[in-house]
Design a protein around this motif. Structure first.
Motif, PDB file in Angstrom:
ATOM      1  N   ASP A  49      33.821   0.513  -9.800  1.00 27.37           N
ATOM      2  CA  ASP A  49      33.535  -0.838 -10.260  1.00 27.37           C
ATOM      3  C   ASP A  49      33.468  -1.741  -9.031  1.00 27.37           C
ATOM      4  O   ASP A  49      34.480  -1.954  -8.360  1.00 27.37           O
ATOM      5  CB  ASP A  49      34.640  -1.297 -11.217  1.00 27.37           C
ATOM      6  CG  ASP A  49      34.378  -2.655 -11.826  1.00 27.37           C
ATOM      7  OD1 ASP A  49      33.809  -3.529 -11.144  1.00 27.37           O
ATOM      8  OD2 ASP A  49      34.766  -2.852 -12.989  1.00 27.37           O
ATOM      9  N   LYS A  54      33.173  -4.914  -8.702  1.00 26.92           N
ATOM     10  CA  LYS A  54      34.022  -6.110  -8.767  1.00 26.92           C
ATOM     11  C   LYS A  54      35.454  -5.775  -8.378  1.00 26.92           C
ATOM     12  O   LYS A  54      36.105  -6.528  -7.665  1.00 26.92           O
ATOM     13  CB  LYS A  54      33.967  -6.725 -10.165  1.00 26.92           C
ATOM     14  CG  LYS A  54      32.631  -7.366 -10.459  1.00 26.92           C
ATOM     15  CD  LYS A  54      32.574  -7.918 -11.861  1.00 26.92           C
ATOM     16  CE  LYS A  54      31.163  -8.442 -12.115  1.00 26.92           C
ATOM     17  NZ  LYS A  54      30.874  -8.582 -13.512  1.00 26.92           N
ATOM     18  N   LYS A  55      35.945  -4.625  -8.824  1.00 31.64           N
ATOM     19  CA  LYS A  55      37.308  -4.216  -8.490  1.00 31.64           C
ATOM     20  C   LYS A  55      37.411  -3.759  -7.037  1.00 31.64           C
ATOM     21  O   LYS A  55      38.506  -3.671  -6.489  1.00 31.64           O
ATOM     22  CB  LYS A  55      37.794  -3.130  -9.440  1.00 31.64           C
ATOM     23  CG  LYS A  55      37.999  -3.685 -10.843  1.00 31.64           C
ATOM     24  CD  LYS A  55      38.499  -2.649 -11.799  1.00 31.64           C
ATOM     25  CE  LYS A  55      38.653  -3.288 -13.181  1.00 31.64           C
ATOM     26  NZ  LYS A  55      38.983  -2.312 -14.195  1.00 31.64           N
TER      27      LYS A  55
END
Length: 145
Positions: A55, A57-58
């Motif tokens: 991910d 964003k993570k």
């Protein structure tokens, strides 16, 4: 590739962590027969590797952009992109645009720094990605009779 090979590839794309025993059950083969088929698919480079999908964003990369370049020196642009940590993918293409680059970065400011640095290699046109969808399973091309 026969239907069993296609099913093996499909299942591995859905879950690369599936055990060979489980996969053998899904495709109705013995474990040794399945392992041999997977090995052959790897040798033939049908299966190029096994990857973790992360991910962005993570991973502190919430800003994704597609940048189109008109470049007179594609080799230098390719070298720049291949060495830049924000670049996820790059494509040399035919037409008015000579290069397409996908980047993921942590801020608008870092995107601006990338654009500024890349201008030495061509004229960029930046498109910020608002949302995306990628196919998880790629099926082999087949001609229907």
């Amino acid at each position: 590739m026969d239907q069993i090979d296609k099913k093996i590839v499909q299942e591995l794309q859905l879950n690369a962590k599936i055990s060979m025993k489980e996969l053998a059950e899904v495709v109705h083969l013995s474990s040794p027969a399945l392992i041999e088929r997977v090995r052959k698919l790897e040798e033939q480079k049908v299966i190029e590797g096994y990857h973790a999908h992360v991910d962005l964003k993570k991973m502190d990369r919430p800003i994704c952009a597609i940048i189109l370049f008109e470049s007179k020196d594609c080799k230098a642009l390719a070298d720049f992109c291949n060495s830049h940590s924000d670049v996820l993918e790059c494509y040399r293409v035919a037409g008015e645009i000579s290069y397409i680059v996908k980047i993921a970065t942590y801020s608008v400011e870092s995107l601006e720094k990338f654009i500024d640095a890349s201008m030495a290699y061509g004229t960029p046109s930046t498109n910020i990605v608002l949302s995306s969808h990628a196919k998880k399973v790629i099926e082999p091309f087949s001609v229907e009779d």
